[in-house]
Design a protein around this motif. Structure first.
Motif, PDB file in Angstrom:
ATOM      1  N   ILE A 129       0.842  -1.203   0.000  1.00 55.40           N
ATOM      2  CA  ILE A 129       0.000   0.000   0.000  1.00 55.40           C
ATOM      3  C   ILE A 129       0.871   1.244   0.000  1.00 55.40           C
ATOM      4  CG2 ILE A 129      -1.651   1.356   1.365  1.00 55.40           C
ATOM      5  CD1 ILE A 129      -2.812  -1.387   2.297  1.00 55.40           C
ATOM      6  N   TRP A 130       1.879   1.272   0.876  1.00 55.38           N
ATOM      7  CA  TRP A 130       2.729   2.463   0.959  1.00 55.38           C
ATOM      8  C   TRP A 130       3.495   2.669  -0.354  1.00 55.38           C
ATOM      9  CZ3 TRP A 130      -0.461   2.826   4.337  1.00 55.38           C
ATOM     10  CH2 TRP A 130      -0.416   2.400   5.647  1.00 55.38           C
ATOM     11  N   GLN A 131       4.056   1.618  -0.912  1.00 56.01           N
ATOM     12  CA  GLN A 131       4.779   1.769  -2.175  1.00 56.01           C
ATOM     13  C   GLN A 131       3.837   2.192  -3.297  1.00 56.01           C
ATOM     14  OE1 GLN A 131       6.914  -2.071  -2.248  1.00 56.01           O
ATOM     15  NE2 GLN A 131       8.813  -0.875  -2.122  1.00 56.01           N
ATOM     16  N   GLY A 132       2.630   1.662  -3.313  1.00 53.18           N
ATOM     17  CA  GLY A 132       1.653   2.061  -4.319  1.00 53.18           C
ATOM     18  C   GLY A 132       1.266   3.521  -4.218  1.00 53.18           C
ATOM     19  N   ALA A 133       1.474   4.098  -3.036  1.00 53.12           N
ATOM     20  CA  ALA A 133       1.165   5.511  -2.812  1.00 53.12           C
ATOM     21  C   ALA A 133       2.401   6.402  -2.944  1.00 53.12           C
ATOM     22  CB  ALA A 133       0.544   5.689  -1.429  1.00 53.12           C
ATOM     23  N   GLY A 134       3.479   5.841  -3.483  1.00 56.06           N
ATOM     24  CA  GLY A 134       4.652   6.660  -3.769  1.00 56.06           C
ATOM     25  C   GLY A 134       5.728   6.685  -2.703  1.00 56.06           C
ATOM     26  N   PHE A 135       5.642   5.819  -1.706  1.00 54.59           N
ATOM     27  CA  PHE A 135       6.685   5.754  -0.682  1.00 54.59           C
ATOM     28  C   PHE A 135       7.836   4.888  -1.178  1.00 54.59           C
ATOM     29  CE2 PHE A 135       3.211   7.265   1.764  1.00 54.59           C
ATOM     30  CZ  PHE A 135       3.742   7.933   2.845  1.00 54.59           C
ATOM     31  N   ASP A 136       9.029   5.338  -0.887  1.00 55.30           N
ATOM     32  CA  ASP A 136      10.239   4.581  -1.217  1.00 55.30           C
ATOM     33  C   ASP A 136      10.810   3.972   0.047  1.00 55.30           C
ATOM     34  OD1 ASP A 136      10.390   5.280  -4.003  1.00 55.30           O
ATOM     35  OD2 ASP A 136      11.090   7.267  -3.388  1.00 55.30           O
ATOM     36  N   ILE A 137      11.406   2.805  -0.101  1.00 56.24           N
ATOM     37  CA  ILE A 137      12.182   2.225   0.990  1.00 56.24           C
ATOM     38  C   ILE A 137      13.539   2.899   0.947  1.00 56.24           C
ATOM     39  CG2 ILE A 137      13.266   0.135   1.902  1.00 56.24           C
ATOM     40  CD1 ILE A 137      10.912  -1.433   0.595  1.00 56.24           C
ATOM     41  N   VAL A 138      13.845   3.670   1.984  1.00 58.49           N
ATOM     42  CA  VAL A 138      15.096   4.433   2.002  1.00 58.49           C
ATOM     43  C   VAL A 138      16.098   3.870   3.003  1.00 58.49           C
ATOM     44  CG1 VAL A 138      14.004   6.556   1.158  1.00 58.49           C
ATOM     45  CG2 VAL A 138      14.180   6.148   3.633  1.00 58.49           C
ATOM     46  N   GLY A 139      15.663   2.879   3.742  1.00 57.38           N
ATOM     47  CA  GLY A 139      16.568   2.260   4.698  1.00 57.38           C
ATOM     48  C   GLY A 139      16.067   0.897   5.118  1.00 57.38           C
ATOM     49  N   ARG A 140      16.991   0.058   5.510  1.00 58.33           N
ATOM     50  CA  ARG A 140      16.675  -1.289   5.987  1.00 58.33           C
ATOM     51  C   ARG A 140      17.499  -1.527   7.245  1.00 58.33           C
ATOM     52  NH1 ARG A 140      14.483  -6.017   3.912  1.00 58.33           N
ATOM     53  NH2 ARG A 140      14.075  -4.940   1.959  1.00 58.33           N
ATOM     54  N   LEU A 141      16.823  -1.920   8.303  1.00 60.85           N
ATOM     55  CA  LEU A 141      17.458  -2.199   9.577  1.00 60.85           C
ATOM     56  C   LEU A 141      17.463  -3.721   9.752  1.00 60.85           C
ATOM     57  CD1 LEU A 141      15.435   0.484  11.575  1.00 60.85           C
ATOM     58  CD2 LEU A 141      17.692   0.760  10.529  1.00 60.85           C
ATOM     59  N   PRO A 142      18.580  -4.361   9.442  1.00 64.11           N
ATOM     60  CA  PRO A 142      18.621  -5.827   9.453  1.00 64.11           C
ATOM     61  C   PRO A 142      18.340  -6.419  10.836  1.00 64.11           C
ATOM     62  CG  PRO A 142      20.537  -4.911   8.326  1.00 64.11           C
ATOM     63  CD  PRO A 142      19.843  -3.777   9.009  1.00 64.11           C
ATOM     64  N   GLY A 143      17.371  -7.322  10.869  1.00 67.47           N
ATOM     65  CA  GLY A 143      17.059  -8.033  12.102  1.00 67.47           C
ATOM     66  C   GLY A 143      16.581  -7.167  13.245  1.00 67.47           C
ATOM     67  N   ALA A 144      16.056  -5.997  12.960  1.00 64.17           N
ATOM     68  CA  ALA A 144      15.705  -5.042  14.012  1.00 64.17           C
ATOM     69  C   ALA A 144      14.396  -5.353  14.730  1.00 64.17           C
ATOM     70  CB  ALA A 144      15.638  -3.632  13.432  1.00 64.17           C
ATOM     71  N   PHE A 145      13.599  -6.247  14.185  1.00 64.31           N
ATOM     72  CA  PHE A 145      12.305  -6.575  14.791  1.00 64.31           C
ATOM     73  C   PHE A 145      12.242  -8.066  15.090  1.00 64.31           C
ATOM     74  CE2 PHE A 145       7.780  -7.697  14.658  1.00 64.31           C
ATOM     75  CZ  PHE A 145       7.248  -6.758  15.538  1.00 64.31           C
ATOM     76  N   ARG A 146      11.859  -8.388  16.311  1.00 65.46           N
ATOM     77  CA  ARG A 146      11.695  -9.794  16.689  1.00 65.46           C
ATOM     78  C   ARG A 146      10.236 -10.190  16.495  1.00 65.46           C
ATOM     79  NH1 ARG A 146      12.948 -10.525  22.372  1.00 65.46           N
ATOM     80  NH2 ARG A 146      10.739 -10.210  22.614  1.00 65.46           N
ATOM     81  N   HIS A 147       9.990 -10.853  15.378  1.00 70.00           N
ATOM     82  CA  HIS A 147       8.641 -11.285  15.005  1.00 70.00           C
ATOM     83  C   HIS A 147       8.291 -12.548  15.793  1.00 70.00           C
ATOM     84  CE1 HIS A 147       5.385 -12.772  12.476  1.00 70.00           C
ATOM     85  NE2 HIS A 147       5.306 -11.559  11.953  1.00 70.00           N
ATOM     86  N   PRO A 148       7.046 -12.663  16.280  1.00 69.97           N
ATOM     87  CA  PRO A 148       6.704 -13.822  17.097  1.00 69.97           C
ATOM     88  C   PRO A 148       6.729 -15.157  16.344  1.00 69.97           C
ATOM     89  CG  PRO A 148       4.758 -12.487  16.670  1.00 69.97           C
ATOM     90  CD  PRO A 148       5.945 -11.721  16.169  1.00 69.97           C
ATOM     91  N   MET A 158      10.516   4.028   5.385  1.00 73.36           N
ATOM     92  CA  MET A 158       9.860   4.407   4.132  1.00 73.36           C
ATOM     93  C   MET A 158       9.577   5.906   4.158  1.00 73.36           C
ATOM     94  SD  MET A 158       7.433   1.063   3.518  1.00 73.36           S
ATOM     95  CE  MET A 158       7.243   1.391   1.751  1.00 73.36           C
ATOM     96  N   TYR A 159       9.686   6.541   2.980  1.00 74.67           N
ATOM     97  CA  TYR A 159       9.672   8.005   2.913  1.00 74.67           C
ATOM     98  C   TYR A 159       8.960   8.458   1.642  1.00 74.67           C
ATOM     99  CZ  TYR A 159      11.678  12.744   3.047  1.00 74.67           C
ATOM    100  OH  TYR A 159      11.878  14.099   3.097  1.00 74.67           O
ATOM    101  N   ARG A 160       8.222   9.550   1.794  1.00 69.26           N
ATOM    102  CA  ARG A 160       7.592  10.190   0.618  1.00 69.26           C
ATOM    103  C   ARG A 160       7.688  11.693   0.732  1.00 69.26           C
ATOM    104  NH1 ARG A 160       1.329   9.869  -1.584  1.00 69.26           N
ATOM    105  NH2 ARG A 160       1.564  11.671  -2.960  1.00 69.26           N
ATOM    106  N   ASP A 161       8.178  12.320  -0.323  1.00 66.73           N
ATOM    107  CA  ASP A 161       8.199  13.774  -0.444  1.00 66.73           C
ATOM    108  C   ASP A 161       6.772  14.236  -0.712  1.00 66.73           C
ATOM    109  OD1 ASP A 161       8.454  16.432  -1.267  1.00 66.73           O
ATOM    110  OD2 ASP A 161      10.127  16.039  -2.606  1.00 66.73           O
ATOM    111  N   LEU A 162       6.270  15.173   0.062  1.00 73.29           N
ATOM    112  CA  LEU A 162       4.914  15.671  -0.109  1.00 73.29           C
ATOM    113  C   LEU A 162       4.849  16.975  -0.895  1.00 73.29           C
ATOM    114  CD1 LEU A 162       3.446  14.994   3.452  1.00 73.29           C
ATOM    115  CD2 LEU A 162       3.337  13.525   1.424  1.00 73.29           C
ATOM    116  N   THR A 163       5.991  17.482  -1.332  1.00 76.55           N
ATOM    117  CA  THR A 163       5.983  18.767  -2.043  1.00 76.55           C
ATOM    118  C   THR A 163       5.699  18.593  -3.528  1.00 76.55           C
ATOM    119  OG1 THR A 163       8.377  18.739  -2.440  1.00 76.55           O
ATOM    120  CG2 THR A 163       7.590  19.786  -0.394  1.00 76.55           C
TER     121      THR A 163
END
Length: 165
Positions: A129-148, A158-163
């Protein structure tokens, strides 16, 4: 479905808590302690500096989001948001409608960009959804989230310029 997105009021507290708690308890998309109390969850979601919205259809709350400054000072022109869609409403366009509303609201509030600081890489529906709305993945934090279920997985920035537009 006629979706109406409006500002949160205290009368929405029970409905918002009912949406937040299963998401926070699941522990697979937000870095919130899974044993958070319902009052603490609501206080987090509606905390100082946040504008909160509720998406309703036929007087039933289907989603909620907040918008806030991502940083202070020199970074105060970039906003951050959090989104939760009620489980029964997923796949019905609620998240996309809330995102469109958030982008418009952010521009109206004077923000020049929107940033999601910690998108769990296994949350593929939100990423699409975010990428479809123009957001780019600008960073990746390897292993930063412990998923259950999946163990240590990446978190995305993820980042989007609004200007533009």
């Amino acid at each position: 479905m006629a979706l109406i997105i409006r500002s949160y009021t205290p009368a929405d507290a029970d409905a918002v808590q009912a949406m937040l708690m299963p998401v926070f308890r699941a522990g697979d998309t937000y870095s919130i302690d899974t044993d958070i109390s319902a009052p603490a969850a609501l206080a987090y979601w509606t905390g100082a500096g946040r504008r909160v919205f509720v998406a309703n259809a036929d007087a039933v709350a289907l989603g909620t989001y907040y918008i806030t400054r991502n940083q202070g000072g020199g970074g105060a022109h970039v906003c951050n948001c959090g989104f939760v869609t009620d489980a029964a409403a997923r796949g019905r366009g609620v998240a996309r409608a809330m995102l469109d509303h958030a982008v418009s609201t952010a521009r109206d509030m004077g923000f020049r960009a929107m940033q999601f600081n910690f998108v769990v890489s296994t949350n593929t529906r939100a990423i699409a959804i975010w990428q479809g709305a123009g957001f780019d993945i600008v960073g990746r934090l390897p292993g930063a989230f412990r998923h259950p279920d999946h163990g240590y997985v990446d978190a995305l920035v993820m980042y989007r310029d609004l200007t533009a537009e």
